[in-house]
Structure formats: structure tokens, C-alpha cells
Design a protein around this motif. Structure first.
Motif, short mmCIF file in Angstrom:
data_model
loop_
_atom_site.label_atom_id
_atom_site.label_comp_id
_atom_site.label_asym_id
_atom_site.label_seq_id
_atom_site.Cartn_x
_atom_site.Cartn_y
_atom_site.Cartn_z
N ARG A 70 -0.24 9.44 5.31
CA ARG A 70 0.16 8.17 4.70
C ARG A 70 0.76 7.22 5.73
O ARG A 70 0.43 6.02 5.75
CB ARG A 70 1.16 8.44 3.57
N CYS A 71 1.60 7.75 6.58
CA CYS A 71 2.20 6.91 7.63
C CYS A 71 1.13 6.41 8.60
O CYS A 71 1.14 5.26 9.04
CB CYS A 71 3.28 7.69 8.39
N GLY A 72 0.19 7.30 8.94
CA GLY A 72 -0.91 6.91 9.82
C GLY A 72 -1.75 5.81 9.21
O GLY A 72 -2.15 4.85 9.90
N THR A 73 -2.02 5.91 7.91
CA THR A 73 -2.79 4.88 7.20
C THR A 73 -2.08 3.54 7.26
O THR A 73 -2.70 2.50 7.56
CB THR A 73 -2.99 5.29 5.73
N LEU A 74 -0.79 3.54 7.00
CA LEU A 74 -0.02 2.29 6.99
C LEU A 74 0.10 1.67 8.37
O LEU A 74 0.04 0.45 8.53
CB LEU A 74 1.37 2.53 6.40
N LEU A 75 0.22 2.50 9.39
CA LEU A 75 0.26 1.99 10.77
C LEU A 75 -1.07 1.36 11.15
O LEU A 75 -1.11 0.33 11.83
CB LEU A 75 0.62 3.12 11.75
N MET A 76 -2.17 1.98 10.70
CA MET A 76 -3.49 1.41 10.98
C MET A 76 -3.68 0.08 10.26
O MET A 76 -4.35 -0.83 10.76
CB MET A 76 -4.59 2.40 10.55
N VAL A 77 -3.06 -0.06 9.07
CA VAL A 77 -3.13 -1.32 8.34
C VAL A 77 -2.44 -2.42 9.14
O VAL A 77 -2.98 -3.52 9.31
CB VAL A 77 -2.48 -1.16 6.95
N ILE A 78 -1.24 -2.14 9.64
CA ILE A 78 -0.50 -3.13 10.42
C ILE A 78 -1.24 -3.47 11.71
O ILE A 78 -1.40 -4.63 12.08
CB ILE A 78 0.92 -2.62 10.74
N TRP A 79 -1.72 -2.43 12.39
CA TRP A 79 -2.45 -2.62 13.64
C TRP A 79 -3.73 -3.43 13.41
O TRP A 79 -4.05 -4.37 14.14
CB TRP A 79 -2.78 -1.27 14.25
N ILE A 108 -6.52 18.07 1.63
CA ILE A 108 -6.31 19.22 0.74
C ILE A 108 -7.31 20.31 1.08
O ILE A 108 -6.96 21.49 1.18
CB ILE A 108 -6.48 18.81 -0.74
N TYR A 109 -8.57 19.93 1.28
CA TYR A 109 -9.58 20.94 1.62
C TYR A 109 -9.25 21.64 2.93
O TYR A 109 -9.42 22.86 3.06
CB TYR A 109 -10.98 20.32 1.73
N LEU A 110 -8.77 20.89 3.90
CA LEU A 110 -8.46 21.46 5.22
C LEU A 110 -7.19 22.33 5.21
O LEU A 110 -6.81 22.87 6.24
CB LEU A 110 -8.31 20.35 6.25
N GLY A 111 -6.56 22.44 4.04
CA GLY A 111 -5.36 23.26 3.94
C GLY A 111 -4.11 22.53 4.38
O GLY A 111 -3.07 23.15 4.60
N ALA A 112 -4.22 21.21 4.52
CA ALA A 112 -3.07 20.40 4.95
C ALA A 112 -2.51 19.61 3.78
O ALA A 112 -2.23 18.41 3.88
CB ALA A 112 -3.48 19.47 6.08
N GLY A 113 -2.36 20.29 2.64
CA GLY A 113 -1.89 19.62 1.44
C GLY A 113 -0.38 19.64 1.26
O GLY A 113 0.13 19.15 0.26
N LYS A 114 0.32 20.21 2.22
CA LYS A 114 1.78 20.22 2.14
C LYS A 114 2.30 18.79 2.30
O LYS A 114 1.65 17.94 2.91
CB LYS A 114 2.37 21.11 3.24
N HIS A 115 3.48 18.55 1.78
CA HIS A 115 4.03 17.19 1.79
C HIS A 115 4.17 16.63 3.22
O HIS A 115 4.00 15.44 3.43
CB HIS A 115 5.38 17.16 1.07
N PHE A 116 4.45 17.49 4.18
CA PHE A 116 4.59 17.03 5.56
C PHE A 116 3.30 16.40 6.06
O PHE A 116 3.30 15.31 6.64
CB PHE A 116 5.00 18.19 6.49
N ALA A 119 0.83 -1.21 0.00
CA ALA A 119 0.00 0.00 0.00
C ALA A 119 0.87 1.25 0.00
O ALA A 119 0.55 2.25 -0.67
CB ALA A 119 -0.94 0.00 1.21
N GLY A 120 1.98 1.21 0.75
CA GLY A 120 2.88 2.36 0.82
C GLY A 120 3.47 2.70 -0.53
O GLY A 120 3.58 3.88 -0.90
N ILE A 121 3.85 1.68 -1.29
CA ILE A 121 4.40 1.90 -2.64
C ILE A 121 3.41 2.65 -3.51
O ILE A 121 3.77 3.52 -4.30
CB ILE A 121 4.77 0.55 -3.28
N VAL A 122 2.13 2.33 -3.31
CA VAL A 122 1.09 2.96 -4.13
C VAL A 122 0.75 4.37 -3.63
O VAL A 122 0.80 5.34 -4.40
CB VAL A 122 -0.19 2.09 -4.15
N ILE A 123 0.41 4.49 -2.35
CA ILE A 123 -0.13 5.78 -1.88
C ILE A 123 0.93 6.88 -1.78
O ILE A 123 0.60 8.06 -1.88
CB ILE A 123 -0.88 5.62 -0.54
N PHE A 124 2.20 6.52 -1.63
CA PHE A 124 3.22 7.55 -1.60
C PHE A 124 3.45 8.14 -2.99
O PHE A 124 4.14 9.15 -3.14
CB PHE A 124 4.54 7.01 -1.01
#
Length: 465
Positions: free
Chosen positions: A385-394, A371-379, A189-194
């Protein structure tokens, strides 16, 4: 806290949304002149037309595949089995009815998403419910609530649910440890979503048609192999839907379980698919054309894939409310009847593909909300993305009901907000639709913003010039 969440879910899912989504589907079907019947071929034409070259957007076919990636998940396999177990064969009939009216709702919300879309800092098209709620209704506070709920539900918790389903299936069929499955899913999933929205769309474009074709192909084989039983099966479905044939739960059980499974599976009116619908470059250059594409998504999800699962279960004669056999196990038992020992493994593999694509599709929606919330910066996107992947493992090895219930509540709230929004903006949907077909009679439709003075200052004039 648990009691509060449970109460919210009872109100939202047993009353507000079941009836609200159904009412919205009927309302838009009537107001749009049952376009899902009269203009059904246009659904396919909007997908199959040669895509326009535009670096700002993805193709309509990619948008369809990405929305299907999210729509088609474990619910199409395990969820359908549960609906049949609780509601009998008649449940599938009510799934069809829900899909029929849901196509109109899906058209409406995705047309609005296209109309109110904008460009992000990288020049890519972005849009969805948060954008038309903020711009069309001048209610940014509601758009913020919607976006936060979407990130919690689709970006995080529901991905843990999908990972849990994959891990259970792989562990049960192949004996692979759940944590190992979780890590592998996270890496893939990380390979794709990043790679961002474009990478997700490219992967969905390749994987979704493949997995759908294989699954539907097996269902067609089962139908042909049992063709003599098909007329009786159709009669059973219709009779059970209206309580003529004795079934689990009677007519009420068939109705409620079929309606709920249909609504939850195709997501029409939920406000999820419009997030990717807005990212497409439509052909022709008109908001309605992407609405048709997403209406087709509802048809494929429920009328085709959910029906395929139901048919394979019913023709196996394994459906028995007294047996306690339901969910994934019921579908696996059914497939074993049809294709032998490989049936159980086939369903596990199908769950892997269905659930994995749901993870990347769900993430795409959450990124749009960021993006809508104004949090579209790469950080911020990297954090998501990291949160999504951690939730996948968990999620692969844990199952905490409270967290999943909280996600249901978040999804219920966002869907309620979206339903209110598209109903209030229904006049715009009707006008845009009428414009499309009037222009189509004369040639190729092309959206002209000057014909909509009421949209001045609300719609991006540069996009729709």
C-alpha cells in the motif's frame, strides 16, 4: 536494458497479444456457442439478483464496479482519441468487434477464477489466474511469475501512469501544481486502500456508477443534439472500417488501432479482472454467474464508454490527422464544441474520476497477487500500500519512459501466461457453462462438485459443498 525491454514489448504487444487475445476471443465465442448473443440478458440478471449474505465475499455488483474501476481509465478518453487519430472513424468499429469476442474471454477467465477460489487467513474469498494456474494446471512456477508481473504492472507502475494523467489534466485546466495533485490523490487513495478489498468495493460501488452515468449522459445529450448527423456517422464508421472511406491509415490503420485500443481498454483475457471476480459471492451459487458479470464489464467499458468518447469526437468534426491534435486535447476540443467552455473542464474532471478509480481497482488486483504469494500478512500488505501511494506521488510529476515500458512488458508476460492457461482449461469452462444452462432450464442453477470428479483435490470443497 532499454533495447531488451523494447524488443520484448514489440514481440508481445504487436504480435503475440494482439493476435492471441483476438484468437482467444473467437475460440471461446465458438466453443461457448456465442453466449454473448444467446444469453446476453443473463449478464444483467447475474448482477441485479438480490445478493446473498456472506461475510466471505463481496456482492456481484461490487465486483463489477471494482473491475470497471480498473478497466475504465484514461484510455477510455485519451486512448480512444489516439485510436481515432491514427486509424480514423473505422477504428471504433473494430473496437466493437474486439469487445464482442472479448466478452466470451472475460466470461471464461472469471468463471475459472470463481471455480478455483479459496479463503484467505481472514476468511475472505480470494482467487484469480494465479490460483487456477497453480491448481488447475499444476504449474505454481507460472503462477508465481504471473503474480509478480501483476504486482509490478498494476500495483505500482500503472498507478503512476494514472496519477500522471490526473496531474496533467488538473494542472492544465486549473493550474494546480502536479506535486500537490499527487499528494491529494495519494491521501484519498490511501483512505480507500488501507481499508482492504471490502472498502475498495464499497467506494467503487458508489463512484463508478455515478461517473459512468454522468459521462454517458453527456454522450446521449450530444447524440440527441446532433441526431440528424447520426445516420451519416454510422455509415462513415462502417465504410472507414473496411477502407471504403478515405481515412488515416486505411483499413489496416483502422483495424490495428481499433483492435489494440479495444483489447487494452476492456482487458479481456489479460488476467486482471478475474482477481476481483473471485472475491464475489455469486448468486446463484455457481461459478458461471460471476463469469456473466465480468462479461458485462467488457460491454460497458468498450461498447458504451469508449463508444461515447468516439461519438463525441466524431460529431464535433475536430478529428483531423493533419492537425496534430490527438489524445486528451482532442477530446477536450470536441467537448468544447458540444457544451462550450466547460467542455475542457468536464474532461479534466472525468479523467480525475476515471484515473482515480483505476488506481484503487489496480491495487485490489495487486493485493490478491500478494495473497497468492503468501505475503498476506499485514506487514506485507502495508508495504504494498505504501509503495502504491509513493508511486502515485512520483508519477504525478515524473514521466520516465523506461519504467513504463518495463510495466508494459510485465503486463504482456502475465497476459500471455493467462491466455495459455485459460485455453488449456477451456474444457472445464465449457462443461461448467453447459451445466449452468441445463440446470437453469429446470430451475435455479447450483454447482455440485460431485459432478466433477476431475476437480477433486483442485477445488475448495468447503466453498462449493
Amino acid at each position: 536494458m532499454n533495447a531488451i525491454i523494447a524488443f520484448l514489448n514489440t514481440i508481445l504487444w504487436n504480435y503475440v497479444l494482439v493476435y492471441g487475445l483476438l484468437a482467444a476471443g473467437i475460440y471461446f465465442s465458438v466453443r461457448l456457442g456465442f453466449l454473448q448473443i444467446r444469453h446476453f440478458p443473463e449478464f444483467f440478471r447475474s448482477v441485479m439478483r438480490t445478493p446473498k449474505q456472506d461475510n466471505s465475499g463481496i456482492t456481484p455488483f461490487q465486483a463489477l464496479c471494482t473491475s470497471l474501476a480498473s478497466r475504465v481509465g484514461t484510455g477510455n478518453i485519451a486512448g480512444v482519441a489516439v485510436a481515432l487519430y491514427l486509424g480514423g472513424a473505422g477504428a471504433i468499429f473494430w473496437m466493437w468487434i474486439v469487445a464482442f469476442v472479448g466478452m466470451a474471454t472475460a466470461y471464461a477467465e472469471s468463471t475459472l477464477a470463481q471455480l478455483y477460489k479459496t479463503r484467505d487467513a481472514d476468511g475472505q474469498f480470494r482467487g484469480g489466474p494465479a490460483f487456477y494456474i497453480s491448481k488447475g494446471l499444476k504449474a505454481p512456477w507460472a503462477a508465481i511469475i504471473f503474480s509478480i508481473c501483476l504486482i509490478i504492472a498494476f500495483g505500482l507502475v500503472f498507478n503512476a501512469v494514472q496519477a500522471n494523467a490526473i496531474a496533467d489534466a488538473m494542472n492544465g485546466s486549473f493550474g494546480i501544481s502536479k506535486i500537490a495533485v499527487g499528494v491529494v490523490i495519494a491521501i484519498l487513495a490511501g483512505i480507500v486502500i488501507f481499508g482492504g478489498i471490502r472498502q475498495i468495493a464499497r467506494v467503487a460501488e458508489l463512484v463508478v456508477p455515478f461517473m459512468a452515468a454522468i459521462y454517458l449522459g453527456v454522450a446521449i445529450y450530444v447524440l440527441i443534439a446532433n441526431i440528424a448527423e447520426v445516420p451519416a456517422l454510422i455509415a462513415l464508421i462502417v465504410k472507414s472500417a473496411f477502407g471504403v472511406e478515405a481515412a488515416a491509415g486505411g483499413i489496416a490503420g483502422a483495424l490495428m488501432n481499433g483492435v489494440k485500443r479495444g483489447l487494452f481498454s476492456n482487458e479481456a483475457g489479460m488476467g486482471s479482472a478475474p482477481n476481483i471476480a473471485a472475491s464475489a459471492t455469486p448468486n446463484p451459487h455457481h461459478p458461471s454467474s460471476q463469469g456473466f458479470v465480468q462479461a458485462l464489464g467488457v460491454f460497458i467499458d468498450t461498447i458504451l464508454i469508449c463508444t461515447a468518447t468516439a461519438i463525441m469526437i466524431l460529431l464535433s468534426h475536430k478529428l483531423d490527422p493533419s492537425s496534430g491534435l490527438t489524445g486528451t486535447l482532442l477530446t477536450q476540443e470536441a467537448m468544447t464544441v458540444h457544451i462550450g467552455w466547460f467542455g475542457s473542464y468536464f474532461i479534466s474532471i472525468a479523467i480525475f474520476f476515471f484515473a482515480f478509480t483505476s488506481i484503487i481497482g489496480n491495487y485490489a488486483y495487486a493485493e490478491n497477487a500478494m495473497i497468492y504469494l503468501g505475503a498476506g500478512k499485514h506487514f506485507w500488505l502495508t508495504l504494498l500500500r505504501c509503495g502504491t501511494l509513493l508511486m502515485v506521488i512520483w508519477g504525478a510529476y515524473e514521466s520516465i519512459l523506461t519504467v513504463f515500458d518495463a510495466a508494459d512488458a510485465a503486463m504482456g508476460l502475465m497476459a500471455t501466461i493467462n491466455l495459455i492457461a485459460i485455453t488449456l482449461l477451456s474444457g472445464t469452462v465449457v462443461k461448467v457453462t453447459k451445466d449452468y444452462f441445463e440446470q437453469k432450464k429446470a430451475g435455479t442453477p447450483h454447482f455440485t462438485l460431485q459432478n466433477y470428479p476431475e476437480l477433486s483435490g483442485k477445488v475448495d470443497g468447503e466453498i462449493w459443498k
